[in-house]
Scaffold this motif. Structure first.
Motif, short mmCIF file in Angstrom:
data_model
loop_
_atom_site.label_atom_id
_atom_site.label_comp_id
_atom_site.label_asym_id
_atom_site.label_seq_id
_atom_site.Cartn_x
_atom_site.Cartn_y
_atom_site.Cartn_z
N ILE B 263 0.84 -1.21 0.00
CA ILE B 263 0.00 0.00 0.00
C ILE B 263 0.87 1.25 0.00
O ILE B 263 0.64 2.20 -0.74
CB ILE B 263 -0.94 0.01 1.23
CG1 ILE B 263 -2.08 -0.97 1.02
CG2 ILE B 263 -1.50 1.40 1.48
CD1 ILE B 263 -3.19 -0.83 2.02
N GLU B 264 1.94 1.22 0.84
CA GLU B 264 2.81 2.40 0.91
C GLU B 264 3.48 2.66 -0.44
O GLU B 264 3.66 3.81 -0.84
CB GLU B 264 3.87 2.19 2.00
CG GLU B 264 3.30 2.29 3.40
CD GLU B 264 4.29 1.86 4.47
OE1 GLU B 264 4.23 2.41 5.57
OE2 GLU B 264 5.11 0.96 4.21
N ASP B 266 2.28 1.59 -3.44
CA ASP B 266 1.21 1.99 -4.37
C ASP B 266 0.90 3.48 -4.22
O ASP B 266 0.66 4.18 -5.19
CB ASP B 266 -0.07 1.19 -4.11
CG ASP B 266 0.01 -0.20 -4.72
OD1 ASP B 266 0.93 -0.43 -5.53
OD2 ASP B 266 -0.84 -1.04 -4.39
N LEU B 267 0.91 3.94 -2.95
CA LEU B 267 0.62 5.34 -2.69
C LEU B 267 1.60 6.23 -3.45
O LEU B 267 1.20 7.18 -4.13
CB LEU B 267 0.72 5.60 -1.19
CG LEU B 267 0.34 7.00 -0.74
CD1 LEU B 267 -1.15 7.19 -0.84
CD2 LEU B 267 0.79 7.25 0.70
N MET B 268 2.89 5.88 -3.36
CA MET B 268 3.90 6.65 -4.09
C MET B 268 3.64 6.60 -5.59
O MET B 268 3.84 7.58 -6.30
CB MET B 268 5.29 6.09 -3.79
CG MET B 268 5.85 6.56 -2.47
SD MET B 268 5.88 8.35 -2.42
CE MET B 268 6.99 8.65 -1.09
N GLN B 277 12.50 9.93 -5.36
CA GLN B 277 11.51 10.45 -4.41
C GLN B 277 11.01 9.35 -3.49
O GLN B 277 10.93 9.53 -2.28
CB GLN B 277 10.34 11.09 -5.17
CG GLN B 277 10.69 12.46 -5.72
CD GLN B 277 9.58 13.04 -6.55
OE1 GLN B 277 8.90 12.29 -7.28
NE2 GLN B 277 9.38 14.33 -6.48
N LYS B 281 11.74 9.53 0.46
CA LYS B 281 10.59 9.86 1.29
C LYS B 281 9.92 8.63 1.90
O LYS B 281 9.19 8.75 2.87
CB LYS B 281 9.56 10.64 0.47
CG LYS B 281 10.11 12.00 0.08
CD LYS B 281 9.02 12.93 -0.36
CE LYS B 281 9.58 14.21 -0.90
NZ LYS B 281 10.37 14.96 0.11
N LEU B 282 10.16 7.46 1.33
CA LEU B 282 9.50 6.28 1.88
C LEU B 282 10.50 5.19 2.28
O LEU B 282 10.55 4.78 3.44
CB LEU B 282 8.51 5.71 0.86
CG LEU B 282 7.97 4.33 1.19
CD1 LEU B 282 7.21 4.36 2.50
CD2 LEU B 282 7.06 3.81 0.09
N PRO B 285 13.47 6.06 5.07
CA PRO B 285 12.96 6.18 6.45
C PRO B 285 12.46 4.84 6.99
O PRO B 285 12.70 4.51 8.15
CB PRO B 285 11.80 7.18 6.31
CG PRO B 285 12.09 7.94 5.08
CD PRO B 285 12.84 7.03 4.16
N ALA B 286 11.80 4.06 6.12
CA ALA B 286 11.30 2.77 6.59
C ALA B 286 12.45 1.83 6.90
O ALA B 286 12.33 0.95 7.76
CB ALA B 286 10.37 2.15 5.55
N PHE B 362 12.12 7.28 16.38
CA PHE B 362 11.18 7.42 17.50
C PHE B 362 9.80 6.86 17.16
O PHE B 362 9.04 6.49 18.02
CB PHE B 362 11.03 8.90 17.85
CG PHE B 362 10.43 9.69 16.72
CD1 PHE B 362 9.05 9.85 16.64
CD2 PHE B 362 11.22 10.24 15.72
CE1 PHE B 362 8.49 10.55 15.59
CE2 PHE B 362 10.66 10.93 14.67
CZ PHE B 362 9.29 11.08 14.59
N TRP B 363 9.49 6.82 15.85
CA TRP B 363 8.16 6.40 15.43
C TRP B 363 7.99 4.90 15.45
O TRP B 363 6.89 4.38 15.33
CB TRP B 363 7.89 6.90 14.01
CG TRP B 363 9.02 6.56 13.08
CD1 TRP B 363 10.11 7.34 12.81
CD2 TRP B 363 9.20 5.35 12.33
NE1 TRP B 363 10.95 6.68 11.95
CE2 TRP B 363 10.42 5.47 11.63
CE3 TRP B 363 8.43 4.19 12.19
CZ2 TRP B 363 10.91 4.46 10.80
CZ3 TRP B 363 8.91 3.19 11.36
CH2 TRP B 363 10.14 3.32 10.68
N ARG B 368 7.92 3.89 20.54
CA ARG B 368 6.89 4.93 20.60
C ARG B 368 6.06 4.88 21.86
O ARG B 368 5.32 5.82 22.13
CB ARG B 368 5.99 4.86 19.37
CG ARG B 368 5.08 3.67 19.32
CD ARG B 368 4.02 3.80 18.24
NE ARG B 368 4.51 3.69 16.90
CZ ARG B 368 3.85 3.06 15.92
NH1 ARG B 368 2.70 2.46 16.18
NH2 ARG B 368 4.32 3.00 14.71
#
Lengths: 273, 372
Positions: B263-264, B266-268, B277, B281-282, B285-286, B362-363, B368
């Motif tokens: 899903i993440e 597909d969103l991109m 990008q 951006k994805l 970080p993941a 932290f996320w 968290r």
């Protein structure tokens, strides 16, 4: 057939339909042989319509939405989105897509999640701020913009993901069971908000759902689908007024349409397997 | 604070009884004054631990009595090395039990104030470590264990203090040249190659097995070859560190780059985001938790690699060089001093990375809880 959308936007050759599918089919090659997810789908969605897709699991409603979004490639037939191929439409950022899960990035705050498409599409900083403020206000999340997604409830997360899909002002909104995982009360509330939003923004919305009341409450047109192979079995026009309070769901007109949808689902569904 | 019913005071009394029967503490040179003081201190501690006194009083007595006892007992060994008797160790064990009760009481403290909680989080493990050192000191001095086998911590510390310039030069050579340069190059290269391997499938298929093989190479075999290639100075040690740290970073980053959900991604795709990008951006970080994992693993690997590599030829400076030569000269206190310094630096290195991890990821669900 009477078509409410055509009254809003008189059909003219200059305005292509939001979505137009002709003889569309999609066959997945799996290890167990080919699976026909979509077969022979003919459908035109005009601008400004609110169309729901309803049907049992495996009927291809999500697949159809993904074909519109260029996330799947059809194997038969033709489809155009805003008069373009789905790929061109995707590259021109013609639609916003709301997934079943909110899919917010946990390392970004709510406002930065909404900013994600704006960053990718290269909006200016001032424009970005204005759009974040406006869309968060639209889904009533202004007070939560500094929170992280995992600090919010599921309903709030899904609202943030809708804000994200709205932020860059695509005039087509594709929603794949966005409220499926939420409880009834939250769902009612979000349904109302979604209708208000559609009213205010006059976007075209394609909405996949499992729920008959949800489909009837929201839509100007309901597409009933059935599985094996995934196909459209019925298209039901709704003559409910555009202004729909929640208790419209107890009126005979509403119940009549719901009954037709139910009959359509039953006709396409076989229980002998 | 809740009042805890603890068993330690009663065992202390039992141990004291046994110690009394086995008096004196030092068979060679009895010291009734010391023995009387120790018994009084321990009885006081047991009384404070067992009787219903205010908590602040109990804490003070339990903080003072066992540690004063341990100090007296260990100081008494200075004039009488190797002469400790059973009752000496029974008294020390009694003192330790009182310190245990103190730690148990401190662990049960629930305070809203953050500075109190933070200092407790420091004090409790420090008490723990201090008692390990106390026992080490008491056993080595009290039983007269040969210096070559195990020097007492006080001697190691004294050696450390008097050899500070030498140790500082060793740290500079090993840590700030070999380890740091090798670590940065190895982790950096592993990261960049991971991104390449992720982008180009044939590299992933070809490189990962070879990288796997390289990581299985024994460092003992690689180090002398690196010395031949890159010379005696720190460059060859940095090369060993590069070899050791490259692969964990490569594998972890490749794994991290593939953790995003469909899903993440597909969103991109719906945003028509480009490769870079989505990477920035994805996917990066993941992947951050995986990358930090590699950084933490590598922080200890780099230290081991640099020290061991110095066994195979080095200029006359460096922690590994010092350890290998001082062991040959039977100067084990210097060896232990280098080990202690390496342990402290390794912990600091790891701690800094762990702190950075906490602020960057932290996320992640493992961090968290405090902020949800």
């Amino acid at each position: 057939m009477h078509n409410p959308a055509s009254q809003l936007q008189p059909a003219s050759p200059a305005v292509p339909p939001a979505v137009s599918a002709r003889g569309l089919g999609l066959t997945f090659e799996t290890n167990d042989g080919p699976v026909q997810a979509l077969a022979d789908v003919d459908l035109t969605i005009n601008k400004g319509e609110f169309v729901s897709f309803i049907g049992p699991s495996g009927c291809g409603k999500t697949t159809f939405l993904r074909v519109i979004a260029d996330l799947e490639q059809p194997t038969q037939g033709a489809i155009s989105v805003n008069g373009m191929s789905p790929q061109q439409a995707r590259e021109r950022r013609a639609y916003g897509y709301v997934f079943q899960a909110a899919a917010l990035y946990p390392w970004r705050t709510i406002e930065n999640n909404v900013a994600l498409p704006l960053e990718i599409m290269g909006f200016s900083a001032a424009d970005k701020r204005a759009r974040i403020a406006r869309t968060l206000d639209l889904v009533n999340l202004t007070g939560f913009k500094k929170k992280f997604p995992w600090q919010l409830s599921g309903g709030m997360q899904q609202r943030a993901s809708i804000a994200r899909a709205l932020s860059f002002d695509a005039d087509l909104l594709l929603m794949d069971e966005p409220f499926g995982a939420l409880d009834e009360i939250v769902r009612d509330h979000l349904n109302q908000q979604l209708l208000e939003l559609w009213e205010r923004t006059s976007k075209t919305i394609c909405f996949v759902t499992h729920s008959i009341p949800e489909a009837v409450y929201l839509s100007t047109r309901i597409v009933v689908m059935s599985p094996r192979p995934g196909r459209v079995t019925d298209v039901i026009e709704s003559d409910l007024p555009r202004d729909r309070p929640l208790d419209i769901r107890e009126t005979p007109a509403f119940l009549a349409i719901a009954a037709r949808v139910r009959d359509g689902l039953r006709a396409g569904h076989s229980y002998d397997e | 604070m809740k009042s805890l019913q603890l068993w330690q005071p009663w065992v202390v009394l039992l141990l004291l009884g046994m110690a009394w029967l086995g008096l004196p503490f030092h068979s060679a040179d009895p010291s009734p004054g010391l023995e009387a003081t120790v018994f009084i201190l321990l009885l006081l501690g047991a009384a404070a631990g067992a009787m219903p006194v205010p908590n602040w009083l109990r804490l003070i007595v339990l903080a003072v009595a066992p540690h004063a006892t341990a100090w007296l007992l260990i100081r008494s060994l200075l004039e009488r090395p190797g002469s400790a008797d059973d009752s000496f160790f029974l008294a020390l064990a009694a003192a330790w039990l009182l310190a245990w009760q103190l730690v148990a009481l401190l662990s049960a403290v629930r305070c809203r104030r953050r500075d109190v909680q933070a200092s407790l989080a420091l004090i409790i493990p420090m008490l723990f470590g201090a008692w390990i050192l106390l026992f080490w000191e008491a056993f080595t001095r009290g039983l007269g264990i040969p210096f070559i086998l195990l020097p007492p911590p006080s001697a190691i510390f004294a050696r450390l203090v008097t050899s500070l310039p030498v140790i500082a030069a060793d740290v500079n050579q090993t840590i700030f040249k070999s380890v740091l340069v090798g670590y940065l190059l190895g982790c950096g290269a592993g990261f960049l190659v991971a991104i390449l391997a992720d982008r180009i499938p044939f590299m992933r298929r070809g490189l990962l097995p070879i990288g796997n093989m390289v990581s299985a190479l024994p460092i003992i075999g690689v180090a002398p070859i690196m010395v031949m290639w890159f010379g005696f100075d720190w460059h060859s040690k940095a090369a060993v560190v590069v070899i050791m740290t490259f692969f964990p970073m490569l594998v972890n980053t490749v794994a991290g780059l593939s953790v995003t959900s469909s899903i993440e991604r597909d969103l991109m795709r719906t945003y028509a985001a480009g490769y870079w990008q989505s990477l920035v951006k994805l996917r990066l970080p993941a992947a951050a938790p995986f990358i930090f994992n590699a950084l933490k693993i590598n922080s200890t690997l780099a230290l081991i690699g640099a020290i061991v590599a110095e066994f195979f030829g080095t200029p006359v400076v460096g922690m590994g060089f010092r350890i290998s030569t001082e062991v040959g000269r039977m100067n084990v206190d210097m060896v232990w001093a280098e080990i202690a310094v390496a342990a402290v630096i390794g912990s600091l290195f790891y701690g800094v990375i762990a702190l950075a991890e906490r602020s960057v990821t932290f996320w992640h669900p493992s961090f968290r809880s405090g902020r949800a």
